[in-house]
Design an enzyme around this catalytic site. Structure first.
Site, PDB file in Angstrom:
ATOM      1  N   HIS A 126      -5.079  -9.234   6.811  1.00 36.96           N
ATOM      2  CA  HIS A 126      -5.826  -9.828   5.601  1.00 36.96           C
ATOM      3  C   HIS A 126      -7.197 -10.078   5.916  1.00 36.96           C
ATOM      4  CE1 HIS A 126      -6.606 -12.133   2.237  1.00 36.96           C
ATOM      5  NE2 HIS A 126      -6.086 -13.174   2.583  1.00 36.96           N
ATOM      6  N   ASN A 172     -11.164   1.309   8.648  1.00 38.60           N
ATOM      7  CA  ASN A 172     -10.665   2.683   8.641  1.00 38.60           C
ATOM      8  C   ASN A 172     -11.421   3.350   9.741  1.00 38.60           C
ATOM      9  OD1 ASN A 172      -8.906   2.356   6.591  1.00 38.60           O
ATOM     10  ND2 ASN A 172     -10.487   2.897   5.051  1.00 38.60           N
ATOM     11  N   HIS A 230      -1.170   3.056   2.982  1.00 38.38           N
ATOM     12  CA  HIS A 230      -1.202   2.992   4.462  1.00 38.38           C
ATOM     13  C   HIS A 230       0.216   2.556   4.955  1.00 38.38           C
ATOM     14  CE1 HIS A 230      -5.704   2.568   5.402  1.00 38.38           C
ATOM     15  NE2 HIS A 230      -5.602   1.908   4.025  1.00 38.38           N
TER      16      HIS A 230
END
Ligand code: HDE
Length: 706
Positions: free
Chosen positions: A341, A150, A77
């Site tokens: 995170h 995603n 990414h």
């Protein structure tokens, strides 16, 4: 406003001016120590032609700082684009979760979102075939919550321990670092052919979902099953979905490839320009909720991240909306340094034992330590919570706080602060799930069906989507050198769908597989881009429409087209052979927006050719103009033509382009809208054109040969 502007738009210009006005460094140039510098264009040297002196501290500081400008890019990414905005719930979700930001519709929670591709480095092109990251940081009153998702609802692997293997396989090959931003190479497909749990995700990756038209027209998914926890401590399984208000739209592969060269920043620019122009992207947050008592009532395991819960089985309920309304000020400071995170959760949101999620909960903190150079990255402005931070964590690289007092617990000298009584109902406390078992390395039997949902995806597609998937497999495997890998992949596909496997085999010089019984799940219409739920609000908002003009153009027709399309929210740009202006049919000066050589058909969503005999004569003589229209047609885009402009489009009829029959009024055929009458653009033409643009793409056209 344009998605491929090469010059500053008004909005951008304004933003820059405001920025400079507010710049606190609006005084003389200084060193990092605050010493005013007299000169920064020549280094300090002995005489005009002599060597540079070591004592030139300004020179040394400037170069040293420059040498240290880069930090390691993300392992995956790396290429991304970010934006700020807000989230607001539609209603209280207290029945399922106590998360404070999901309680009160009048409370807006600030967010930062980073969209990304996975495989390529920071400088790679946007429109590659890849998964897109959709990571959201909610700066809630109870601390930061990160939903790191995603644009596809499943993943390649089931257990995080396979992640380095998968990433090594998909990344450029180690000897020559090829290919950049692509999965079409031997190592990825070698891995895929040997690791059948990838099959479902590979169907998504070969579909048009992997080449989104825009980050604004892309769905997002939390992928894992998470858990909501309410004030009574009751858990509910939850899957998160982001649904774009503008609908889900993709490119076609030929177009995506060309766009990589024409505008490698296509998606990033589109996001930036639209936010700058006030077209704020909006997404609905939806949840699929499963009571804990139903954990085992599916024919797949909720903890398996290679599976979806079909929306027909468990509806995706809208619970709020997110609007992105502000571009970052500085790419590095914000979009590059943002640190997501999965373990950044708030009270009311908890984990499940999905082994992929468990691994992620370790990885994201670990990766930030190296990427952002130490443990204090949460103090970087984009990462800083709005909730107060009080703890005994101290020191380390880049410590920005000047702590005082005690730094241990329990203490009496610091008044016992910070307190933790354990009794605070608003504190995060982990759901007390009972777990027991042996320590083993073993995949659960309930994770073993790798083909049913891959088949479900394929069977749920419209015919054109199926064809695009077949073409994508042929393209990717056609780039694989090893025939063994090609064959093994076809064998895998044969377990999914025999017709698909056979069509792929035929394209890549591999023997078709034996017919075998493949899964026949009930299709899920929600998965298809053609499905009602993915069409958006049916408007033409922010569609980019090119109008091709030259000297002699019928200005009234252009004006009518512009007025109607812009009223619907589309962005109309007049393109001529040169920038500046042309003469209209009455000899008056007529401003244009952009020079044709600086753009291309692939950068627009639709094209219109207005009348004006001499304009059309000039346009038709130019091969790039015909290519512009041909490409739009080939890529399924609306094509409009008025008066003599119809003659230009008709030039492509021998190649197979289909115009609707003659006649005086407006006619439309698969998104080709024409009107040969010599008057202005009539109401009928304009409404048919608008409908064609609203449909986005027209797939079932006869193909052109060229
Ligand atoms: Fe990530 N992933 N991931 N991932 N991921 C990272 O974190 C990782 C996975 C996703 O815009 C890294 O800060 C492991 C699934 C996004 O900054 C790293 C596993 C999903 C982003 C990492 C996964 C994602 C990342 C790299 C398997 C979809 C970009 C830099 C267990 C739900 C976030 C970083 C941004 C980034 C690890 C699987 C999404 C290395 C070990 C599944 C959107 O920590």
């Amino acid at each position: 406003m344009a998605s491929h502007a090469s010059r500053p738009t008004d909005a951008k210009q304004r933003q820059r001016e405001q920025h400079h006005a507010a710049d606190p460094a609006g005084g003389p140039l200084t060193t990092d120590q605050g010493v005013v510098v007299d000169h920064t264009d020549d280094s300090l040297q002995v005489g005009e032609r002599g060597p540079t002196l070591l004592e030139d501290f300004h020179f040394r500081e400037k170069i040293t700082r420059f040498d240290h400008e880069r930090i390691p890019e993300r392992v995956v990414h790396a290429r991304g684009a970010g934006a700020y905005g807000f989230f607001e719930p539609y209603h209280s979700c207290s029945e399922f979760t106590k998360a404070a930001f999901l309680q009160d519709p009048s409370v807006r929670t600030p967010v930062f979102v980073r969209f990304s591709t996975v495989q390529g480095p920071r400088g790679s092109a946007d429109t590659v075939r890849d998964v897109r990251g959709f990571a959201t940081k909610f700066y809630t009153a109870e601390g930061n919550y990160d939903l790191v998702g995603n644009n596809m609802p499943v993943f390649f692997i089931q257990d995080g321990i396979k992640f380095p293997d998968f990433v090594h396989a998909v990344k450029p090959e180690p000897h020559n670092e090829i290919p950049t931003g692509a999965s079409a190479h031997d190592t990825l497909w070698d891995f895929v052919s040997l690791q059948p749990e990838t099959m479902h995700m590979m169907m998504w990756l070969m579909s048009d979902r992997a080449i989104p038209r825009s980050y604004r027209t892309m769905q997002g998914f939390g992928v894992h099953t998470f858990r909501f926890v309410n004030a009574e401590g009751q858990g509910t399984f939850v899957k998160f979905h982001w649904k774009p208000k503008l609908g889900v739209h993709s490119l076609v592969w030929d177009e995506a490839q060309e766009t990589q060269g024409r505008d490698p920043d296509f998606n990033r620019r589109d996001l930036w320009d639209n936010i700058a122009a006030g077209n704020h992207p909006e997404y609905e947050l939806c949840v699929q909720l499963v009571p804990e008592t139903d954990e085992h009532s599916f024919d797949f395991d909720l903890l398996d991240a290679t599976k979806i819960i079909p929306e027909e089985q468990v509806p995706a309920r809208p619970i709020g909306r997110m609007v992105l309304d502000r571009n970052p000020e500085n790419y590095f400071a914000e979009t590059e340094q943002v640190a997501f995170h999965t373990a950044n959760v708030v009270p009311g949101i908890d984990f499940t034992n999905d082994p992929l999620l468990q691994a992620r909960n370790f990885s994201y903190l670990d990766t930030q330590l190296i990427r952002l150079g130490g443990p204090n990255f949460a103090q970087i402005p984009v990462n800083r919570p709005v909730a107060p931070v009080r703890n005994n964590q101290r020191d380390g690289y880049h410590q920005g706080q000047i702590h005082s007092g005690t730094s241990y617990s329990p203490n009496s000298l610091g008044g016992g602060c910070p307190v933790h009584t354990g009794a605070d109902p608003s504190a995060f406390s982990h759901l007390q799930e009972r777990v027991d078992g042996r320590k083993i390395r073993k995949r659960s039997e309930s994770f073993k069906d790798h083909y049913t949902q891959a088949a479900l995806f394929f069977l749920s597609m419209a015919d054109w989507e199926k064809q695009h998937i077949i073409d994508a497999f042929r393209f990717e495997l056609g780039k694989v050198g090893s025939m063994q890998v090609r064959e093994r992949t076809v064998e895998q596909l044969a377990h999914v769908h025999h017709g698909l496997a056979t069509a792929v085999a035929e394209g890549i010089g591999v023997a078709p597989p034996e017919k075998e019984d493949t899964p026949q799940p009930e299709p899920s219409p929600a998965l298809s881009l053609a499905g009602e739920n993915n069409r958006g609000d049916g408007s033409i908002r922010t569609r980019q429409v090119a109008v091709l003009v030259a000297d002699g153009v019928d200005a009234a027709q252009v004006g009518a087209v512009r007025e109607v399309l812009e009223a619907g929210g589309a962005v109309v740009e007049e393109l001529a052979f040169h920038d500046g202006s042309v003469r209209d049919g009455d000899g008056r000066e007529h401003r244009v927006d952009r020079a044709l050589p600086t753009v291309a058909s692939v950068l627009y969503d639709a094209v219109v050719v207005p009348g004006g005999p001499s304009s059309v004569q000039e346009l038709v003589a130019d091969a790039t103009v015909l290519r512009f229209v041909r490409d739009a047609y080939r890529h399924g885009k609306p094509v409009g033509a008025l008066g003599s402009g119809v003659g230009l489009v008709a030039k492509l009829e021998p190649e197979g382009l289909r115009l609707a029959g003659d006649g005086d009024g407006a006619v439309a055929d698969h998104g080709v809208v024409s009107d040969t009458s010599t008057g202005g653009a009539g109401e009928e033409f304009l409404s048919q054109l608008t409908a064609a643009v609203a449909a986005h793409r027209h797939w079932d056209r006869p193909p052109v040969r060229h």
